[in-house]
Design an enzyme around this catalytic site. Structure first.
Site, mmCIF file in Angstrom:
data_model
loop_
_atom_site.group_PDB
_atom_site.id
_atom_site.type_symbol
_atom_site.label_atom_id
_atom_site.label_comp_id
_atom_site.label_asym_id
_atom_site.label_seq_id
_atom_site.Cartn_x
_atom_site.Cartn_y
_atom_site.Cartn_z
ATOM 1 N N ASP A 101 48.845 0.756 -54.501
ATOM 2 C CA ASP A 101 49.331 0.338 -55.813
ATOM 3 C C ASP A 101 50.855 0.487 -55.808
ATOM 4 O O ASP A 101 51.441 1.052 -54.878
ATOM 5 C CB ASP A 101 48.657 1.141 -56.941
ATOM 6 C CG ASP A 101 48.728 0.374 -58.266
ATOM 7 O OD1 ASP A 101 49.582 -0.538 -58.394
ATOM 8 O OD2 ASP A 101 47.947 0.678 -59.187
HETATM 9 C C1 BGC Z 1 49.149 -1.658 -61.482
HETATM 10 C C2 BGC Z 1 48.353 -2.611 -60.625
HETATM 11 C C3 BGC Z 1 49.137 -3.877 -60.398
HETATM 12 C C4 BGC Z 1 50.472 -3.531 -59.777
HETATM 13 C C5 BGC Z 1 51.307 -4.759 -59.459
HETATM 14 C C6 BGC Z 1 50.573 -1.487 -61.008
HETATM 15 O O1 BGC Z 1 51.338 -0.854 -61.972
HETATM 16 O O2 BGC Z 1 48.489 -0.402 -61.518
HETATM 17 O O3 BGC Z 1 47.133 -2.888 -61.259
HETATM 18 O O4 BGC Z 1 48.411 -4.759 -59.606
HETATM 19 O O5 BGC Z 1 51.180 -2.714 -60.684
HETATM 20 O O6 BGC Z 1 51.779 -5.382 -60.587
#
Ligand code: BGC
Length: 739
Positions: free
Chosen positions: A266
């Site tokens: 993530d």
């Molecule tokens: C989120 C993810 C997301 C990623 C990219 C993160 O803050 O937890 O779900 O895919 O950002 O935007």
């Protein structure tokens, strides 16, 4: 050309990947393991500079076709390895044509409609130059306080697994690299939805049995459906951060499930291993994340900074780097990126303008809506009303209509509930008053990234004036539609809350409008269960419309005026208050079960029974479900039975019922939940029409991970079966299972 002919055989993929690896330097390899942010707010060197040096294999947080092509040109022509970039974005419930939020789509209990929705999202996203979406989000969420409940399919593993597979098929099509599709990403692996207290990012403690029986099934279903990538979660799982969790990312995902794609962290999660008190420093974080099974570092540059040193001093072997690079390159080869790295900029406008995308969004929204109450059959409303009031802060809000995950802005084309009602009743007087505005008590970090966000600064006297105007507007009308709930930034990431009440003065306004003594319909726009206790007792008609997407206002009007008959069912229970969460139907029995002589209420200050149970939803018609039959009264462990029941539309209009099969195991190696969903089917029936629904029940449904045995078991036992229209179904049969 037949789309099928573009499938690249496994042997060819391997050969091409090996040829690439052979000529890549360590720096080039590490570049492939690095994903960089393309948004203006990202600090550090510009993407062009990093890409030119071969320091990135993928770019996220960018949504600009021309820029994609410009960056791709640098990668393909100027970077040392000339390997094309993968462009990724969170296309969660639509790209330009926005579909209902995933929680809403799960409420359709209709995998076909969900697959079609994500196929449209994929077509639009791919036309824009994106290759990869960070969806589906597969976290089971049993705590309505958790803001990210909106992104998933709710509380149940059976429904969650069906939605997972449908979304993967929709995004990816029949194979990785299918035309007009994108690579999907199953996230956030795993357990993120069970954070302590529903507080986003807080630690998660889940025993292996809970993980395997409840939290893993949607992820495993995604693997079976061929998902190309996985994303590791942020939080600590049983004291080991998910992004440094070898058991999750290797033992389970690769060794047990045979996942062949790649894992991305993530955002910033590799660097966060230090912040979380797990890794000593960035270098330690890089080594441990890679070893644990994170192939690509999203946005933190920790791999870029540290992996080379770790290989050079012998901490990591080149073979470990190569294994991760291979998985990423294989996806790029399968996508056809080397043959076709660029996107045709002229095509995007044509793809986005397709009317069938909007039609699909409208239908998905209709099918997602859940009728929670309809006293005296107030709904559907007649179309001959002359004077309608549409009241509430969300009635004309494009943001609330399209919902969360719209960091790149809401579409000006979104149809609000007010727009939808006006379009449906062109000759009536439709008056609108928002009432007082609503806002979060504490703003979100993400609000600053949303171009549409404006902080509410309504002073109390202006709010009071708005309140009075709303009452006056309602007083003039024959019928009132109240549109209440939560703003888009009140659910989603970093959007957990302690209370599930309607925010701000909305309930006060609802009570004041009800006091006028006129017919009132409440339309809820929200991304999580809300404790609408007063409304549930006092407002005759309530529609849960969720965050219904671009066509949401039309879909609400279709439901309000009977052009569509609601058939959605809740994918998550509605608690009576936030402090009752987590509240889910599949709990184990206790020594003092409800109805027993020993029964003790679980709280003395309020019933914890849900306001609306899992699986619940009404229709404008009625159904009877009868004749539950099991093909055999007794089976052997490992054998299957067929369960059938007859469903009849006993009302006077066509409508949909979702027939649900629940089981309970009476005794065995472990205690099991008092009910568990094991099958469902959504049917459309004409008045008087009957149909037989059939469910297969066998070892797949009856086995479970036993904590006592430390393995998967199927017990010799007695199984209770219920078939009905929600998780309180009463139509019952037994099944004896013997060795
Ligand atoms: C989120 C993810 C997301 C990623 C990219 C993160 O803050 O937890 O779900 O895919 O950002 O935007």
């Amino acid at each position: 050309m037949d789309a099928k002919t573009t499938i690249i055989a496994d042997a060819e993929v391997t050969a091409r990947v090996e040829a690439l690896i052979e000529r890549m330097s360590l720096a080039e390899k590490i570049g492939q393991l690095t994903q960089i942010g393309g948004a203006d707010w990202v600090r550090g060197p510009k993407p062009e500079e990093i890409i030119r040096k071969g320091g990135a294999g993928s770019v996220l947080w960018l949504n600009d076709t021309q820029k994609f092509n410009a960056l791709q040109k640098i990668a393909v022509e100027e970077s040392p390895s000339k390997i094309p970039l993968l462009f990724a974005l969170d296309v969660i419930h639509g790209y330009r044509t926005i579909f209902p939020v995933p929680l809403a789509m799960a409420a359709s209990w209709d995998p076909v409609v969900v697959e079609q929705a994500q196929a449209v999202a994929a077509r639009e996203a791919r036309a824009a130059g994106l290759h990869w979406t960070f969806g589906p989000m597969l976290d089971i969420a049993r705590d309505a306080r958790w803001g990210r409940i909106v992104e998933g399919a709710g509380e149940d593993p059976c429904l969650g697994a069906a939605m997972a597979a449908a979304q993967v098929r929709g995004f990816q099509g029949e194979y990785l690299g299918a035309p007009d599709r994108v690579i999907a990403c199953a996230k956030h692996f795993a357990g993120y939805g069970a954070s302590d207290g529903g507080r986003d990012y807080d630690p998660v403690y889940l025993p292996e049995g809970q993980l395997r029986n409840v939290y893993f099934p949607p992820f495993e279903a995604a693997v079976k459906a061929g998902v190309g990538t996985f994303m590791s979660a942020y939080m600590d799982l049983n004291d080991v951060p998910a992004t440094g969790n070898r058991w999750l990312l290797r033992d389970i995902l690769r060794d047990e499930w045979g996942f062949q794609g790649f894992v991305v962290s993530d955002a910033f999660a590799v660097a966060s291993l230090v912040t979380q008190g797990f890794a000593r420093d960035g270098r330690d974080a890089a080594g441990r994340a890679l070893r644990a099974g994170v192939d690509m570092d999203m946005a933190s540059s920790t791999y870029l900074e540290h992996l080379a040193g770790l290989v050079e001093d012998g901490t990591l072997k080149m073979a470990e780097i190569d294994a991760a690079v291979r998985r990423i390159l294989a996806i790029k080869v399968r996508l056809g990126l080397f043959e076709q790295p660029y996107t045709d900029e002229a095509k995007l406008a044509q793809v986005l303008a397709q009317p069938e995308h909007r039609q699909a969004a409208r239908r998905a929204a209709q099918r997602s809506m859940v009728l929670l109450r309809n006293e005296g059959q107030l709904l559907p409303l007649a179309k001959n009303f002359r004077h309608v009031a549409v009241i509430g802060p969300l009635a004309d809000s494009k943001e609330a209509t399209e919902g969360s995950w719209m960091v790149f802005g809401h579409t000006p084309a979104a149809v609000t509930v007010l727009d939808g009602i006006r379009a449906k009743l062109p000759d009536a007087q439709v008056e609108y008053a928002p009432g007082p505005e609503i806002q979060r008590d504490i703003p979100s970090f993400f609000d600053t990234m949303n171009p549409n966000f404006k902080a509410v600064t309504q002073p109390p006297d202006a709010a009071e004036a708005a309140f009075q105007t709303a009452i006056a507007t309602a007083r003039r009308a024959e019928v009132i539609v109240m549109v209440l709930g939560e703003n888009a930034n009140m659910a989603g990431e970093a959007a957990s809350r302690a209370s599930l009440d309607l925010p701000g003065r909305q309930e006060e306004l609802l009570r004041a409008v009800m006091a006028l003594g006129k017919p009132v319909v409440l339309v809820l726009l929200n991304g999580r269960p809300l404790s609408i206790n007063w409304a549930a007792e006092n407002v005759p008609a309530i529609i849960e419309a969720w965050e219904p997407g671009t066509e949401g206002g039309h879909a609400v009007a279709d439901i309000l005026f009977g052009d569509a008959n609601p058939g959605g069912k809740l994918p998550v229970a509605f608690p009576r208050q936030g402090s009752h969460a987590p509240l889910y139907y599949a709990r184990n029995l206790t020594h003092s079960p409800e109805g027993s002589q020993m029964y003790n209420p679980r709280y003395w200050d309020g019933l914890p029974a849900p306001l609306y149970p899992f699986g619940f939803g009404l229709s404008y018609t009625t159904f009877s479900i009868t004749d539950l039959k099991v093909s055999a009264a007794q089976v052997k462990v490992g054998d299957s039975v067929t369960v059938t029941a007859s469903v009849t539309n006993t009302g006077s209009v066509a409508g949909d019922e979702v027939v649900q099969l629940y089981i309970h195991q009476r005794f065995g190696s472990d205690s099991r939940p008092m009910r568990e969903l094991k099958g469902f089917e959504r049917l459309t029936l004409n008045p008087g029409e009957s149909r037989t629904v059939t469910f297969e029940l066998g070892p797949e449904q009856l086995k479970y991970w036993s904590t006592n045995a430390g393995e998967w078991v199927q017990d010799a036992t007695v199984i209770d079966l219920w078939v009905g229209s929600d998780s309180l179904a009463t139509l019952h049969a037994d099944l004896v299972v013997v060795r």
